[in-house]
Write a protein that holds these residues in place. Structure first.
Motif, PDB file in Angstrom:
ATOM      1  N   ALA A   1       0.831  -1.205   0.000  1.00 42.70           N
ATOM      2  CA  ALA A   1       0.000   0.000   0.000  1.00 42.70           C
ATOM      3  C   ALA A   1       0.868   1.259   0.000  1.00 42.70           C
ATOM      4  CB  ALA A   1      -0.938   0.001   1.205  1.00 42.70           C
ATOM      5  N   GLN A   2       1.957   1.254   0.758  1.00 45.01           N
ATOM      6  CA  GLN A   2       2.859   2.406   0.752  1.00 45.01           C
ATOM      7  C   GLN A   2       3.550   2.558  -0.600  1.00 45.01           C
ATOM      8  OE1 GLN A   2       5.065   1.173   4.279  1.00 45.01           O
ATOM      9  NE2 GLN A   2       4.351   3.008   5.350  1.00 45.01           N
ATOM     10  N   ALA A   3       3.864   1.433  -1.233  1.00 48.95           N
ATOM     11  CA  ALA A   3       4.454   1.485  -2.575  1.00 48.95           C
ATOM     12  C   ALA A   3       3.501   2.179  -3.542  1.00 48.95           C
ATOM     13  CB  ALA A   3       4.791   0.079  -3.063  1.00 48.95           C
ATOM     14  N   LEU A   4       2.216   1.843  -3.448  1.00 47.16           N
ATOM     15  CA  LEU A   4       1.226   2.497  -4.303  1.00 47.16           C
ATOM     16  C   LEU A   4       1.134   3.989  -3.991  1.00 47.16           C
ATOM     17  CD1 LEU A   4      -1.669  -0.127  -4.418  1.00 47.16           C
ATOM     18  CD2 LEU A   4       0.097   0.325  -6.142  1.00 47.16           C
ATOM     19  N   GLU A   5       1.202   4.340  -2.720  1.00 48.59           N
ATOM     20  CA  GLU A   5       1.150   5.763  -2.367  1.00 48.59           C
ATOM     21  C   GLU A   5       2.329   6.523  -2.974  1.00 48.59           C
ATOM     22  OE1 GLU A   5      -1.060   6.191   1.901  1.00 48.59           O
ATOM     23  OE2 GLU A   5       0.955   5.332   1.943  1.00 48.59           O
ATOM     24  N   ILE A   6       3.503   5.900  -2.986  1.00 46.83           N
ATOM     25  CA  ILE A   6       4.677   6.551  -3.557  1.00 46.83           C
ATOM     26  C   ILE A   6       4.491   6.739  -5.061  1.00 46.83           C
ATOM     27  CG2 ILE A   6       7.142   6.295  -4.062  1.00 46.83           C
ATOM     28  CD1 ILE A   6       7.320   4.762  -1.320  1.00 46.83           C
ATOM     29  N   ILE A   7       4.146   5.645  -5.743  1.00 49.51           N
ATOM     30  CA  ILE A   7       4.016   5.726  -7.202  1.00 49.51           C
ATOM     31  C   ILE A   7       2.880   6.662  -7.595  1.00 49.51           C
ATOM     32  CG2 ILE A   7       3.486   4.416  -9.289  1.00 49.51           C
ATOM     33  CD1 ILE A   7       4.912   2.000  -7.859  1.00 49.51           C
ATOM     34  N   ARG A   8       1.708   6.479  -6.999  1.00 47.85           N
ATOM     35  CA  ARG A   8       0.574   7.345  -7.340  1.00 47.85           C
ATOM     36  C   ARG A   8       0.839   8.786  -6.943  1.00 47.85           C
ATOM     37  NH1 ARG A   8      -4.458   3.281  -5.690  1.00 47.85           N
ATOM     38  NH2 ARG A   8      -3.997   1.742  -7.324  1.00 47.85           N
ATOM     39  N   GLY A   9       1.673   8.984  -5.930  1.00 47.16           N
ATOM     40  CA  GLY A   9       2.048  10.330  -5.512  1.00 47.16           C
ATOM     41  C   GLY A   9       2.906  11.059  -6.532  1.00 47.16           C
ATOM     42  N   CYS A  10       3.427  10.326  -7.521  1.00 50.04           N
ATOM     43  CA  CYS A  10       4.230  10.933  -8.586  1.00 50.04           C
ATOM     44  C   CYS A  10       3.389  11.378  -9.775  1.00 50.04           C
ATOM     45  CB  CYS A  10       5.303   9.948  -9.062  1.00 50.04           C
ATOM     46  SG  CYS A  10       6.596   9.634  -7.837  1.00 50.04           S
ATOM     47  N   LYS A  11       2.091  11.057  -9.767  1.00 54.13           N
ATOM     48  CA  LYS A  11       1.224  11.441 -10.889  1.00 54.13           C
ATOM     49  C   LYS A  11       1.248  12.955 -11.074  1.00 54.13           C
ATOM     50  CE  LYS A  11      -3.384  10.769 -12.817  1.00 54.13           C
ATOM     51  NZ  LYS A  11      -2.962  10.137 -14.059  1.00 54.13           N
ATOM     52  N   GLY A  12       1.395  13.388 -12.305  1.00 49.81           N
ATOM     53  CA  GLY A  12       1.443  14.810 -12.615  1.00 49.81           C
ATOM     54  C   GLY A  12       2.847  15.377 -12.672  1.00 49.81           C
ATOM     55  N   LEU A  13       3.829  14.614 -12.200  1.00 50.98           N
ATOM     56  CA  LEU A  13       5.214  15.066 -12.297  1.00 50.98           C
ATOM     57  C   LEU A  13       5.729  14.815 -13.715  1.00 50.98           C
ATOM     58  CD1 LEU A  13       6.634  13.795  -8.876  1.00 50.98           C
ATOM     59  CD2 LEU A  13       6.000  16.139  -9.502  1.00 50.98           C
ATOM     60  N   ASN A  14       6.831  15.447 -14.043  1.00 52.56           N
ATOM     61  CA  ASN A  14       7.438  15.321 -15.370  1.00 52.56           C
ATOM     62  C   ASN A  14       8.321  14.064 -15.406  1.00 52.56           C
ATOM     63  OD1 ASN A  14       8.484  15.699 -17.910  1.00 52.56           O
ATOM     64  ND2 ASN A  14       9.546  17.599 -17.424  1.00 52.56           N
ATOM     65  N   ILE A  15       7.670  12.908 -15.391  1.00 52.06           N
ATOM     66  CA  ILE A  15       8.368  11.625 -15.350  1.00 52.06           C
ATOM     67  C   ILE A  15       8.881  11.306 -16.755  1.00 52.06           C
ATOM     68  CG2 ILE A  15       8.167   9.164 -14.841  1.00 52.06           C
ATOM     69  CD1 ILE A  15       5.682   9.957 -13.084  1.00 52.06           C
TER      70      ILE A  15
END
Length: 194
Positions: free
Chosen positions: A141-155
């Motif tokens: 669940a924390q892994a998902l929070e990290i990845i989803r927390g990057c949404k909108g960044l210039n990846i």
């Protein structure tokens, strides 16, 4: 796939196109070692090599979930000296990482950044199929929070490394790895999700 050495040439290519990039690095280890058995390029050294070549925007590097034994009384000194933010796993235990990711988003800004996710960042109870497991890691669940927390960044790129299926007869590590990669694809710029 592969060990963490694969991130080094990927970041060489990305930096050639974008200049130094920010980095969200999830791992049990900082991977900033210098040498092992006389070799300068190995799975524990990619980010030191990246620093030496100017591939990283060091003020925009965040390492999350760091833990494990060390041969040094101050194992994160090199990282801090480069300007990295090191988030030891103890700061993540038993809490949501959404507040941390708000800080990370502000730190990354709108400049190019990369996600590098070592499966050993997760606790081996969830992902035992890796070569260097360390207890007391992050949860899925924390892994998902990290990845989803990057949404909108210039990846500009991402990876998931160190999955070793032969160490997990259940297949759970591979399943978790595949799902985390799917989540990373979903947060890439321009991807529309429901």
């Amino acid at each position: 796939g592969g060990d963490h050495t694969i991130t080094y040439p990927i970041l060489q290519a990305l930096a050639a196109k974008h200049g130094p990039v920010g980095l969200v690095h999830v791992d049990a280890h900082t991977d900033t070692g210098d040498t092992a058995l006389g070799e300068r390029i190995y799975h524990g050294s990619p980010f030191r090599r990246c620093v030496e070549e100017g591939l990283l925007d060091c003020g925009r590097v965040v390492q999350i979930g760091i833990r494990g034994s060390s041969y040094d009384p101050d194992p994160h000194k090199y990282c801090r000296e480069q300007g990295f933010r090191v988030v030891p796993v103890e700061e993540c235990w038993m809490k949501s990482l959404e507040p941390l990711m708000r800080e990370v988003r502000a730190q990354m800004g709108d400049k190019p950044m990369y996600i590098s996710f070592d499966i050993d960042g997760l606790d081996p109870a969830y992902a035992p199929g890796t070569g260097t497991p360390e207890i007391a890691g992050l949860t899925p669940a924390q892994a998902l929070e990290i990845i989803r927390g990057c949404k909108g960044l210039n990846i500009v790129g991402c990876d998931l490394v160190e999955v070793a299926p032969m160490y997990d007869v259940s297949g759970n590590t591979a399943l978790l790895g595949a799902n985390l990669l799917f989540e990373m694809l979903c947060v890439l710029p321009g991807v529309k999700t429901l």
